[in-house]
Design a protein around this motif. Sequence first.
Motif, PDB file in Angstrom:
ATOM      1  N   PHE A  90       1.119  -1.174   0.076  1.00 30.97           N
ATOM      2  CA  PHE A  90      -0.015   0.007  -0.048  1.00 30.97           C
ATOM      3  C   PHE A  90       0.942   1.232  -0.101  1.00 30.97           C
ATOM      4  N   HIS A 104      -5.464  -6.924  10.460  1.00 34.90           N
ATOM      5  CA  HIS A 104      -7.008  -6.539   9.925  1.00 34.90           C
ATOM      6  C   HIS A 104      -7.909  -7.580  10.768  1.00 34.90           C
ATOM      7  N   TYR A 109     -13.265  -4.820  16.419  1.00 36.48           N
ATOM      8  CA  TYR A 109     -13.911  -4.115  16.890  1.00 36.48           C
ATOM      9  C   TYR A 109     -14.825  -3.347  15.863  1.00 36.48           C
ATOM     10  N   ARG A 117     -15.136   5.418  20.800  1.00 33.21           N
ATOM     11  CA  ARG A 117     -13.718   5.031  21.395  1.00 33.21           C
ATOM     12  C   ARG A 117     -13.837   4.100  22.600  1.00 33.21           C
TER      13      ARG A 117
ATOM     14  N   ALA B 176     -11.811  10.172  13.480  1.00 33.49           N
ATOM     15  CA  ALA B 176     -11.945   8.723  14.339  1.00 33.49           C
ATOM     16  C   ALA B 176     -12.040   7.800  13.197  1.00 33.49           C
ATOM     17  N   ILE B 177     -12.489   7.820  11.881  1.00 31.56           N
ATOM     18  CA  ILE B 177     -12.418   7.025  11.016  1.00 31.56           C
ATOM     19  C   ILE B 177     -11.108   6.816  10.390  1.00 31.56           C
ATOM     20  N   ARG B 179      -8.272   7.368  11.712  1.00 28.97           N
ATOM     21  CA  ARG B 179      -7.136   6.534  12.618  1.00 28.97           C
ATOM     22  C   ARG B 179      -7.833   5.356  13.145  1.00 28.97           C
ATOM     23  N   SER B 180      -8.157   4.529  12.045  1.00 37.02           N
ATOM     24  CA  SER B 180      -8.819   3.207  12.698  1.00 37.02           C
ATOM     25  C   SER B 180      -8.496   2.057  11.815  1.00 37.02           C
ATOM     26  N   LYS B 181      -9.063   0.948  12.023  1.00 35.20           N
ATOM     27  CA  LYS B 181      -9.019  -0.181  11.255  1.00 35.20           C
ATOM     28  C   LYS B 181      -9.811   0.113   9.810  1.00 35.20           C
ATOM     29  N   LEU B 182     -10.954   0.820  10.010  1.00 32.81           N
ATOM     30  CA  LEU B 182     -11.759   1.109   8.972  1.00 32.81           C
ATOM     31  C   LEU B 182     -11.235   2.007   7.940  1.00 32.81           C
ATOM     32  N   ARG B 184      -7.955   2.506   7.676  1.00 30.30           N
ATOM     33  CA  ARG B 184      -6.426   2.049   7.180  1.00 30.30           C
ATOM     34  C   ARG B 184      -7.237   1.025   5.870  1.00 30.30           C
ATOM     35  N   SER B 185      -8.121   0.352   6.153  1.00 29.04           N
ATOM     36  CA  SER B 185      -8.956  -0.657   5.098  1.00 29.04           C
ATOM     37  C   SER B 185      -9.222  -0.016   3.830  1.00 29.04           C
ATOM     38  N   ARG B 187      -8.224   2.930   2.974  1.00 31.23           N
ATOM     39  CA  ARG B 187      -6.762   3.213   2.033  1.00 31.23           C
ATOM     40  C   ARG B 187      -6.195   2.379   1.616  1.00 31.23           C
ATOM     41  N   ALA B 188      -5.953   1.070   2.197  1.00 36.91           N
ATOM     42  CA  ALA B 188      -5.479  -0.004   1.450  1.00 36.91           C
ATOM     43  C   ALA B 188      -6.098  -0.430   0.297  1.00 36.91           C
ATOM     44  N   ASP B 191      -5.124   1.940  -2.629  1.00 40.83           N
ATOM     45  CA  ASP B 191      -3.856   1.408  -3.054  1.00 40.83           C
ATOM     46  C   ASP B 191      -3.994   0.209  -3.867  1.00 40.83           C
ATOM     47  N   ALA B 196      -5.347  -5.970  -0.624  1.00 42.95           N
ATOM     48  CA  ALA B 196      -5.791  -5.697   0.831  1.00 42.95           C
ATOM     49  C   ALA B 196      -6.811  -6.951   0.784  1.00 42.95           C
ATOM     50  N   VAL B 201      -8.982  -8.178   4.289  1.00 43.62           N
ATOM     51  CA  VAL B 201      -9.940  -6.912   4.619  1.00 43.62           C
ATOM     52  C   VAL B 201     -10.992  -7.598   3.423  1.00 43.62           C
ATOM     53  N   TYR B 206     -16.553  -3.563   3.082  1.00 39.74           N
ATOM     54  CA  TYR B 206     -16.039  -2.228   3.448  1.00 39.74           C
ATOM     55  C   TYR B 206     -16.289  -1.172   2.397  1.00 39.74           C
TER      56      TYR B 206
END
Lengths: 258, 331
Positions: A90, A104, A109, A117, B176-177, B179-182, B184-185, B187-188, B191, B196, B201, B206
């Motif tokens: 990526f 992942h 969560y 949070r 919040a979105i 900086r989270s798993k969501l 990152r997924s 953006r992955a 790319d 992904a 993922v 998603y």
Amino acid sequence: MALLEVSNVSKQFGGLAAVSNVDFHVNQGEIVSIIGPNGAGKTTIFNLLTGVYDVTEGKIVFDGKEIQNKKVQHIVNAGIARTFQNIRLFKNMRTIENVMVGFHQNTRYNIFDLIFRTPRFRKYEKEAHIKALEVLHSLGFEKYIHTYAGNLPYGEQRKLEIARAIATGAKLLLLDEPAAGMNPQESEELLEFILGLKDQGFTIILIEHDMSVVMNISDRIYVLDHGKMIADGLPEEIASNQMVIEAYLGKSEDDAAD
Amino acid sequence: MDKRDKIIWLVLLAALIVLPAVGLSRYLQRVISLIFIYSMLGLSLNIVTGYMGQISLGHAAFYAIGAYTSGLLSEHFGLNFLLTCVCGIIMAGIIGWLFSIPTTKLSGTYLAIITMGFGEIVKVVIVNWESLTHGTYGLQRIAKPEFFGFQLNTTNNGLYYLCLIFLVIFVLLCIAIERSKLGRSLRAIKDDPLAASLMGVEINHYKRMAFTISTAMAGCCGALYAHLSGYVDANSFNSDVSTLILSIVIFGGMGSIKGMLLGAAVLVSFPEVLRFVAVYRFVVYGLILIVMMVFRTDGILGGPSKRPYVFPRFVKLEKGEVTKNGTAGGK
């Protein structure tokens, strides 16, 4: 029992048989190489193992469970992860984020945890960050943690791809031509790195053209030509196998001497 | 967020809170409130386009659905704004989710065309479903939001602050979105979708989730706009609006939250500021966009950050660890 048992697997694209009636197995803790000329079907086998393609026929048993034709995510969960022939990082994400995408499936969560949070969000995010740092430390990637993956030196990109695969919690790593495009010194380094992975308990299947790498680290080698397995055995057996030399190494005398 | 970002945000927020105290004209208040709403629309499309790299040319459709849902509920049942707004969010979200099911497999040009078509369909439905939407008459005299008998309007700056509060919520949500798993997924997926999915993922899941969140947010903007302006018709949500939203995302910088605010501020105020060049203002406006895209393809605030990755506060690192001696990204 073998960790991975592939029996009688075929893959057809229309009338073209990319892979036909292939059998092989990989034991826990082994490094097994698959070699063969371009277009022999090596990468197709990886795509079948990871669920990118469905098999036309045959059975793939991993860790005691059949995984052929299962969803990609299911297979990742079962413990198989791979790298790609042409690096697929990526690129616009940082090194640490790349590794965290690997976590992942284990970052559990949901959207509400994320918005509010909750403690669960904090727990898993913390875990993902710390584990990602651990993986990066173990690769000696300290100075690259903040770097965007696309800006890493070539050799390091290869390593990061492996790190990302490890992060999924895989037991079996499929490495697709990891030494491609590397100079002798870099591939020497990579060789050490892969042997290090073996010591950590990973099982590895390697597709590789660089014979100095293949001959030096493989426990066993399978040779694929035109979608069929034409030979298998120890590195020294393969190096002197007449069929292999004809199909693959025999094109020039220099190669055969390798 | 690092310290510099935090300071920028707080200063900006403080400035926006005290701004009405200097006595804004009705016109200025309206322009600034519009900038807030378009920032929010930018933020909502940013989730699909900026993070996930999927283009939508029909975002105005969901903006319209939110506006009409909220406006009609208020007209027929006299419900409180918060309630109608929530209904607008839900309605836009549900339709966005339904829309995402057949379109998950599409990307690029194909998705662009489909979304554009959907935008037109919604417009045509609004014009022709007269019994519900009053057709070309539009929704008139939509009630101003009221809380405990206190009506928010331009005289008491209420509408300005209402939009500001929503904008703050949107920004926090997007942070919040991101900086989270969501985040990152997404953006992955942008790319490299194949890589992904091989990291586990669930791409389709998603994509649908991003689309649903994005359209629900657009619905919220619609509800706000309807009650802010008091009048909407099909032309309030034509393809120019979709194009403007997409321009904000691209101009501001895909994936950048600050970029959406800046993009909206510039692109919404430009036509107003450029009034002195009269009929040529849209020529100038277009020219500026072109020049910008030639010289700064990542948008004003897009592209890779030159600052180091910021670890969340709850990840405590031992002293002297990586964060200190690590090299920053960028070139």
